[in-house]
Design a protein around this motif. Structure first.
Motif, PDB file in Angstrom:
ATOM      1  N   LEU A  83       3.806   3.080  13.751  1.00  0.00           N
ATOM      2  CA  LEU A  83       2.348   3.154  13.823  1.00  0.00           C
ATOM      3  C   LEU A  83       1.699   2.847  12.477  1.00  0.00           C
ATOM      4  O   LEU A  83       0.671   2.170  12.403  1.00  0.00           O
ATOM      5  CB  LEU A  83       1.923   4.552  14.291  1.00  0.00           C
ATOM      6  CG  LEU A  83       2.088   4.848  15.781  1.00  0.00           C
ATOM      7  CD1 LEU A  83       1.892   6.329  16.061  1.00  0.00           C
ATOM      8  CD2 LEU A  83       1.099   4.013  16.600  1.00  0.00           C
ATOM      9  N   VAL A  84       2.308   3.351  11.393  1.00  0.00           N
ATOM     10  CA  VAL A  84       1.715   3.163  10.059  1.00  0.00           C
ATOM     11  C   VAL A  84       1.936   1.750   9.543  1.00  0.00           C
ATOM     12  O   VAL A  84       1.051   1.164   8.909  1.00  0.00           O
ATOM     13  CB  VAL A  84       2.301   4.189   9.066  1.00  0.00           C
ATOM     14  CG1 VAL A  84       1.826   3.902   7.649  1.00  0.00           C
ATOM     15  CG2 VAL A  84       1.893   5.606   9.469  1.00  0.00           C
ATOM     16  N   THR A  85       3.111   1.179   9.799  1.00  0.00           N
ATOM     17  CA  THR A  85       3.447  -0.118   9.210  1.00  0.00           C
ATOM     18  C   THR A  85       3.095  -1.301  10.095  1.00  0.00           C
ATOM     19  O   THR A  85       3.139  -2.443   9.640  1.00  0.00           O
ATOM     20  CB  THR A  85       4.950  -0.193   8.892  1.00  0.00           C
ATOM     21  OG1 THR A  85       5.705  -0.001  10.099  1.00  0.00           O
ATOM     22  CG2 THR A  85       5.340   0.876   7.889  1.00  0.00           C
ATOM     23  N   ARG A  86       2.741  -1.039  11.360  1.00  0.00           N
ATOM     24  CA  ARG A  86       2.433  -2.148  12.270  1.00  0.00           C
ATOM     25  C   ARG A  86       1.213  -2.913  11.784  1.00  0.00           C
ATOM     26  O   ARG A  86       0.197  -2.332  11.429  1.00  0.00           O
ATOM     27  CB  ARG A  86       2.174  -1.618  13.685  1.00  0.00           C
ATOM     28  CG  ARG A  86       1.915  -2.706  14.718  1.00  0.00           C
ATOM     29  CD  ARG A  86       1.841  -2.102  16.109  1.00  0.00           C
ATOM     30  NE  ARG A  86       0.680  -1.249  16.270  1.00  0.00           N
ATOM     31  CZ  ARG A  86      -0.509  -1.658  16.683  1.00  0.00           C
ATOM     32  NH1 ARG A  86      -0.711  -2.921  16.964  1.00  0.00           N
ATOM     33  NH2 ARG A  86      -1.511  -0.795  16.814  1.00  0.00           N
ATOM     34  N   VAL A  87       1.354  -4.222  11.753  1.00  0.00           N
ATOM     35  CA  VAL A  87       0.243  -5.076  11.341  1.00  0.00           C
ATOM     36  C   VAL A  87      -0.696  -5.252  12.504  1.00  0.00           C
ATOM     37  O   VAL A  87      -0.294  -5.708  13.592  1.00  0.00           O
ATOM     38  CB  VAL A  87       0.755  -6.457  10.857  1.00  0.00           C
ATOM     39  CG1 VAL A  87      -0.415  -7.350  10.467  1.00  0.00           C
ATOM     40  CG2 VAL A  87       1.722  -6.281   9.692  1.00  0.00           C
ATOM     41  N   ALA A  88      -1.954  -4.878  12.304  1.00  0.00           N
ATOM     42  CA  ALA A  88      -2.939  -4.990  13.381  1.00  0.00           C
ATOM     43  C   ALA A  88      -3.201  -6.458  13.689  1.00  0.00           C
ATOM     44  O   ALA A  88      -3.292  -7.292  12.781  1.00  0.00           O
ATOM     45  CB  ALA A  88      -4.235  -4.295  12.978  1.00  0.00           C
ATOM     46  N   PRO A  89      -3.316  -6.824  14.974  1.00  0.00           N
ATOM     47  CA  PRO A  89      -3.591  -8.227  15.343  1.00  0.00           C
ATOM     48  C   PRO A  89      -4.962  -8.672  14.835  1.00  0.00           C
ATOM     49  O   PRO A  89      -5.921  -7.901  14.863  1.00  0.00           O
ATOM     50  CB  PRO A  89      -3.531  -8.201  16.872  1.00  0.00           C
ATOM     51  CG  PRO A  89      -3.817  -6.785  17.248  1.00  0.00           C
ATOM     52  CD  PRO A  89      -3.223  -5.945  16.153  1.00  0.00           C
ATOM     53  N   LYS A  90      -5.015  -9.893  14.373  1.00  0.00           N
ATOM     54  CA  LYS A  90      -6.273 -10.431  13.853  1.00  0.00           C
ATOM     55  C   LYS A  90      -7.214 -10.784  15.007  1.00  0.00           C
ATOM     56  O   LYS A  90      -6.800 -11.329  16.033  1.00  0.00           O
ATOM     57  CB  LYS A  90      -6.005 -11.681  13.002  1.00  0.00           C
ATOM     58  CG  LYS A  90      -5.214 -11.395  11.757  1.00  0.00           C
ATOM     59  CD  LYS A  90      -5.027 -12.670  10.943  1.00  0.00           C
ATOM     60  CE  LYS A  90      -4.242 -12.383   9.665  1.00  0.00           C
ATOM     61  NZ  LYS A  90      -4.013 -13.602   8.847  1.00  0.00           N
TER      62      LYS A  90
ATOM     63  N   PRO B 215       0.834  -1.206   0.000  1.00  0.00           N
ATOM     64  CA  PRO B 215       0.000   0.000   0.000  1.00  0.00           C
ATOM     65  C   PRO B 215       0.869   1.257   0.000  1.00  0.00           C
ATOM     66  O   PRO B 215       1.943   1.288   0.606  1.00  0.00           O
ATOM     67  CB  PRO B 215      -0.784  -0.121   1.316  1.00  0.00           C
ATOM     68  CG  PRO B 215      -0.800  -1.580   1.623  1.00  0.00           C
ATOM     69  CD  PRO B 215       0.517  -2.099   1.129  1.00  0.00           C
ATOM     70  N   VAL B 216       0.393   2.286  -0.677  1.00  0.00           N
ATOM     71  CA  VAL B 216       1.155   3.525  -0.802  1.00  0.00           C
ATOM     72  C   VAL B 216       1.471   4.130   0.559  1.00  0.00           C
ATOM     73  O   VAL B 216       2.597   4.573   0.815  1.00  0.00           O
ATOM     74  CB  VAL B 216       0.382   4.549  -1.663  1.00  0.00           C
ATOM     75  CG1 VAL B 216       1.085   5.907  -1.658  1.00  0.00           C
ATOM     76  CG2 VAL B 216       0.248   4.033  -3.093  1.00  0.00           C
ATOM     77  N   GLY B 217       0.483   4.154   1.454  1.00  0.00           N
ATOM     78  CA  GLY B 217       0.685   4.754   2.764  1.00  0.00           C
ATOM     79  C   GLY B 217       1.758   4.058   3.577  1.00  0.00           C
ATOM     80  O   GLY B 217       2.515   4.704   4.311  1.00  0.00           O
ATOM     81  N   THR B 218       1.842   2.742   3.455  1.00  0.00           N
ATOM     82  CA  THR B 218       2.835   1.970   4.196  1.00  0.00           C
ATOM     83  C   THR B 218       4.250   2.337   3.785  1.00  0.00           C
ATOM     84  O   THR B 218       5.161   2.385   4.612  1.00  0.00           O
ATOM     85  CB  THR B 218       2.615   0.459   3.979  1.00  0.00           C
ATOM     86  OG1 THR B 218       1.296   0.119   4.415  1.00  0.00           O
ATOM     87  CG2 THR B 218       3.631  -0.368   4.754  1.00  0.00           C
ATOM     88  N   VAL B 219       4.444   2.617   2.508  1.00  0.00           N
ATOM     89  CA  VAL B 219       5.782   2.934   1.994  1.00  0.00           C
ATOM     90  C   VAL B 219       6.089   4.424   2.147  1.00  0.00           C
ATOM     91  O   VAL B 219       7.193   4.812   2.550  1.00  0.00           O
ATOM     92  CB  VAL B 219       5.908   2.511   0.513  1.00  0.00           C
ATOM     93  CG1 VAL B 219       7.288   2.863  -0.038  1.00  0.00           C
ATOM     94  CG2 VAL B 219       5.646   1.011   0.355  1.00  0.00           C
ATOM     95  N   SER B 220       5.119   5.264   1.839  1.00  0.00           N
ATOM     96  CA  SER B 220       5.352   6.718   1.794  1.00  0.00           C
ATOM     97  C   SER B 220       5.767   7.303   3.132  1.00  0.00           C
ATOM     98  O   SER B 220       6.497   8.301   3.177  1.00  0.00           O
ATOM     99  CB  SER B 220       4.093   7.435   1.297  1.00  0.00           C
ATOM    100  OG  SER B 220       3.804   7.072  -0.032  1.00  0.00           O
ATOM    101  N   VAL B 221       5.323   6.710   4.237  1.00  0.00           N
ATOM    102  CA  VAL B 221       5.647   7.266   5.553  1.00  0.00           C
ATOM    103  C   VAL B 221       7.155   7.279   5.798  1.00  0.00           C
ATOM    104  O   VAL B 221       7.664   8.101   6.565  1.00  0.00           O
ATOM    105  CB  VAL B 221       4.922   6.473   6.668  1.00  0.00           C
ATOM    106  CG1 VAL B 221       5.492   5.072   6.810  1.00  0.00           C
ATOM    107  CG2 VAL B 221       4.979   7.222   7.992  1.00  0.00           C
ATOM    108  N   PHE B 222       7.891   6.408   5.123  1.00  0.00           N
ATOM    109  CA  PHE B 222       9.347   6.376   5.301  1.00  0.00           C
ATOM    110  C   PHE B 222      10.007   7.642   4.746  1.00  0.00           C
ATOM    111  O   PHE B 222      11.167   7.914   5.058  1.00  0.00           O
ATOM    112  CB  PHE B 222       9.937   5.135   4.635  1.00  0.00           C
ATOM    113  CG  PHE B 222       9.691   3.857   5.397  1.00  0.00           C
ATOM    114  CD1 PHE B 222      10.597   3.413   6.342  1.00  0.00           C
ATOM    115  CD2 PHE B 222       8.545   3.109   5.172  1.00  0.00           C
ATOM    116  CE1 PHE B 222      10.369   2.246   7.053  1.00  0.00           C
ATOM    117  CE2 PHE B 222       8.300   1.941   5.878  1.00  0.00           C
ATOM    118  CZ  PHE B 222       9.212   1.508   6.832  1.00  0.00           C
ATOM    119  N   ASN B 223       9.280   8.388   3.902  1.00  0.00           N
ATOM    120  CA  ASN B 223       9.836   9.630   3.355  1.00  0.00           C
ATOM    121  C   ASN B 223      10.266  10.607   4.448  1.00  0.00           C
ATOM    122  O   ASN B 223      11.139  11.459   4.229  1.00  0.00           O
ATOM    123  CB  ASN B 223       8.803  10.324   2.452  1.00  0.00           C
ATOM    124  CG  ASN B 223       8.927   9.892   1.007  1.00  0.00           C
ATOM    125  OD1 ASN B 223      10.031   9.790   0.481  1.00  0.00           O
ATOM    126  ND2 ASN B 223       7.800   9.635   0.364  1.00  0.00           N
TER     127      ASN B 223
END
Length: 323
Positions: free
Chosen positions: A312-319, A267-275
């Protein structure tokens, strides 16, 4: 399905699984930002070695043009050696690649360089970080699996706060806004984020290395034409200046190619936050090469805020358990 088709499908699946692993995303995205951050002191030294004056925007465009043309040629050469179909593309594909190169490389750099000429480096660094916000916002409306969540919003705000902190005490509170200065920096950030999303869609139907090579090369040609048309020149080629230009070309080809691969499979948001890491690395590396202290409280706090935002952006939410 033929054996060749099955092999190709397995290869694509293997790439997707590799580049979508959280640890791989963190590692490769950080490497990209480190490379882009290193370009800050490298470009500054390049201006000195090639004798490009601070207000010489045409000269800077020519310099950038050479950098991206070389980067594009390098990637296309590697693609050909690897047996990838880098040439013989149809007219429709070339038109799309030309649009990508014109926007992602040429137009956004023109706006960025002009904007920097009418504002300070501090303001430029802060406003350029709005690329992440634009990317997250655009992705929210374009991709059904990339919506803004409270956690993602807080993460982006924390990352932007880190960019503010690293520039604290350098005229941060003395903020003005003009169209040619700060306005052009924001426009450049928007163009880059929109072009990156367009590149993500384009990459779904072609090899990322080939796509990146063409867009960098085409964008570089546009920059060269614009720079020379405005009276820019580039002189002072020595072994040291040529080596520096080659380094900038290599870092551009590597970083843009890896970044495009990450955008293709995530997803774009997951990658873009590293900017948000780019100005942090840029500030630290610039201080390092200028013999300044990088272990200041503001640099450490900025890194903590940016890393918290990324987590916070890249953390995988628990199922949730269904039973």
């Amino acid at each position: 399905m033929s054996a060749t088709s099955k092999s190709d499908a397995l290869s694509v699946l293997s790439l997707q699984q590799f580049f979508s692993r959280p640890r791989i995303v963190v590692l490769l995205a950080t490497v990209c930002c480190l490379l882009w951050g290193s370009s800050y002191p490298a470009i500054k030294n390049g201006y000195a070695l090639f004798d490009i004056a601070q207000g010489d925007i045409p000269g800077k465009l020519v310099f950038a043009g050479y950098r991206f043309v070389l980067a594009g040629m390098l990637l296309l050469a590697i693609a050909v050696i690897s047996g990838k179909p880098a040439f013989g593309l149809n007219g429709r594909t070339m038109a799309r690649l030309s649009l990508l190169g014109l926007t992602q490389t040429a137009i956004q750099y023109v706006f960025f360089y002009i904007g920097l000429a009418y504002t300070t480096g501090v303001r430029g660094s802060i406003l350029n970080a709005t690329t992440t916000f634009f990317s997250v916002l655009l992705a929210h409306f374009i991709f059904h699996n990339d919506k803004i969540t409270p956690r993602k919003a807080i993460g982006c705000i924390a990352g932007f706060a880190g960019v503010l902190v690293v520039n604290f005490g350098q005229g941060l509170l003395d903020f003005e806004f003009t169209l040619l200065g700060e306005g052009f920096i924001v426009i450049a950030a928007f163009v880059l984020s929109a072009a990156s999303i367009y590149g993500k869609r384009l990459s779904q139907g072609m090899d990322v290395m080939v796509m990146t090579g063409w867009q960098l090369g085409i964008g570089g040609v546009f920059l060269l034409l614009a720079g020379y048309a405005a009276g820019g020149t580039l002189s002072g080629f020595t072994p040291m200046s040529t080596a520096l230009l080659a380094y900038l070309a290599v870092l551009s080809s590597a970083a843009f190619c890896i970044w495009s691969l990450l955008l293709k499979y995530n997803p774009v948001g997951t990658v873009s936050v590293f900017n948000f890491l780019v100005p942090i690395f840029g500030s630290a590396l610039s201080a390092l090469f200028l013999d300044e202290s990088i272990l200041e409280w503001k640099n450490l706090l900025a890194l903590l805020l940016v890393c918290s935002g990324i987590w916070l952006v890249t953390r995988v939410a628990p199922k949730k358990n269904s039973g």
